[in-house]
Design a protein around this motif. Structure first.
Motif, short mmCIF file in Angstrom:
data_model
loop_
_atom_site.label_atom_id
_atom_site.label_comp_id
_atom_site.label_asym_id
_atom_site.label_seq_id
_atom_site.Cartn_x
_atom_site.Cartn_y
_atom_site.Cartn_z
N ILE A 107 -2.26 11.08 1.40
CA ILE A 107 -2.10 12.02 0.29
C ILE A 107 -1.28 11.39 -0.82
O ILE A 107 -1.66 11.42 -2.01
N PHE A 108 -0.16 10.78 -0.46
CA PHE A 108 0.74 10.19 -1.46
C PHE A 108 0.06 9.04 -2.20
O PHE A 108 0.16 8.92 -3.43
N LEU A 109 -0.60 8.17 -1.47
CA LEU A 109 -1.25 7.03 -2.11
C LEU A 109 -2.41 7.47 -3.01
O LEU A 109 -2.67 6.86 -4.05
N SER A 110 -3.09 8.54 -2.63
CA SER A 110 -4.16 9.06 -3.48
C SER A 110 -3.62 9.51 -4.82
O SER A 110 -4.20 9.23 -5.88
N VAL A 111 -2.49 10.23 -4.80
CA VAL A 111 -1.86 10.65 -6.05
C VAL A 111 -1.38 9.44 -6.83
O VAL A 111 -1.54 9.35 -8.05
N ALA A 112 -0.79 8.47 -6.13
CA ALA A 112 -0.29 7.27 -6.79
C ALA A 112 -1.41 6.51 -7.49
O ALA A 112 -1.25 6.06 -8.63
N ILE A 113 -2.55 6.38 -6.83
CA ILE A 113 -3.69 5.69 -7.43
C ILE A 113 -4.19 6.46 -8.66
O ILE A 113 -4.51 5.87 -9.70
N GLY A 114 -4.23 7.79 -8.56
CA GLY A 114 -4.67 8.60 -9.69
C GLY A 114 -3.77 8.42 -10.90
O GLY A 114 -4.25 8.24 -12.04
N TRP A 115 -2.46 8.46 -10.68
CA TRP A 115 -1.53 8.28 -11.79
C TRP A 115 -1.61 6.85 -12.33
O TRP A 115 -1.67 6.63 -13.55
N ALA A 116 -1.66 5.90 -11.42
CA ALA A 116 -1.71 4.50 -11.84
C ALA A 116 -2.96 4.22 -12.68
O ALA A 116 -2.91 3.44 -13.63
N GLU A 117 -4.07 4.86 -12.33
CA GLU A 117 -5.30 4.64 -13.10
C GLU A 117 -5.12 5.09 -14.55
O GLU A 117 -5.61 4.43 -15.47
N LEU A 153 -13.09 1.15 -4.27
CA LEU A 153 -14.41 1.75 -4.19
C LEU A 153 -14.48 3.12 -4.86
O LEU A 153 -15.54 3.52 -5.34
N ALA A 154 -13.37 3.84 -4.89
CA ALA A 154 -13.38 5.27 -5.20
C ALA A 154 -12.86 5.63 -6.57
O ALA A 154 -12.70 6.82 -6.87
N THR A 155 -12.59 4.65 -7.41
CA THR A 155 -12.05 4.94 -8.73
C THR A 155 -12.94 4.38 -9.83
O THR A 155 -13.64 3.38 -9.64
N LYS A 156 -12.90 5.03 -10.97
CA LYS A 156 -13.66 4.55 -12.13
C LYS A 156 -13.24 3.13 -12.50
O LYS A 156 -14.08 2.27 -12.75
N ALA A 157 -11.92 2.90 -12.50
CA ALA A 157 -11.41 1.57 -12.85
C ALA A 157 -11.91 0.51 -11.88
O ALA A 157 -12.25 -0.61 -12.27
#
Length: 230
Positions: A107-117, A153-157
């Motif tokens: 959960i935490f890493l998913s949020v981190a990846i979203g913010w980082a993107e 795999l799961a991000t636009k970036a």
């Protein structure tokens, strides 16, 4: 937004591991963005510590993300389940402890990846450790490697190849004593941190939970004094 290779999101819980990880990210030359979680944890004093640690490190921004994991429970940190006390190291590593929060790092890493993107920051720093404490399945090297692949795999970036995600876990194979020595060399003020799972109403650590036990052992083996009052 073009990739800025010198930006990193650092997960900062307020404990000594994340404080050390933040110091390493700064040493590595990154402009740091600290991410903490208010997830209904019983040891919410750690959020005050996270703010102190982030301010001391002069992060670019400190985001406290609120989500209530008490809604799903299942952990001594988010439900009415006793926090284990006075356990030997052999007991701590014998199985997954009740302080495990279901899927927390995912959960935490998913949020981190979203913010980082949104920041065009393709580096994530996480202070997990698989040596002194091996009970948590989401602290293992194979988990980190799998999530890194997922992020790409799961991000636009990731799909558009704007950058390649890298999850840094500089402490993953270090003992607690090695972590403390490293942080001390980098100027980390451990009096700002909070590690206890079950502090008293004033925020003083119990000295008996797994986290306190490993912290105290780490300082002793490093030949240093823990600045916290127990």
């Amino acid at each position: 937004m073009p990739q800025d290779s010198k930006r990193a999101v650092v997960l900062v819980s307020g404990g000594l591991d994340s404080a050390t990880t933040l110091a390493i990210a700064c040493r590595d030359g990154f402009e740091t963005f600290a991410l903490s979680f208010d997830y209904g944890q019983r040891h919410a004093f750690e959020l005050d510590a996270a703010r102190r640690v982030s301010e001391a490190a002069k992060v670019r921004r400190h985001l406290v993300f609120k989500l209530d994991l008490r809604a799903i429970g299942g952990s001594a940190l988010t439900a009415d389940i006793a926090v284990p006390k006075d356990r030997a190291e052999s007991e701590m590593s014998a199985g997954i402890p009740t302080t495990y929060v279901p899927a927390r790092n995912t959960i935490f890493l998913s949020v981190a990846i979203g913010w980082a993107e949104t920041l065009a920051a393709f580096d994530i720093y996480l202070g997990v450790n698989a040596i002194d404490y091996s009970g948590y399945p989401d602290c293992r090297p194979e988990y980190i490697a799998a999530f890194e692949r997922l992020a790409n795999l799961a991000t636009k970036a990731g799909v558009e190849e704007a950058g390649s995600w890298k999850i840094h876990t500089p402490l993953i194979r270090m003992t607690k004593a090695e972590i403390i020595r490293t942080g001390t060399e980098l100027g980390v003020d451990y009096s700002l941190t909070h590690s206890c799972y079950d502090p008293d109403p004033a925020g003083r650590p119990c000295g008996r939970c797994d986290s306190c036990t490993l912290r105290l052992k780490g300082f002793a083996e490093a030949g240093l004094r823990d600045p916290l009052q127990y």
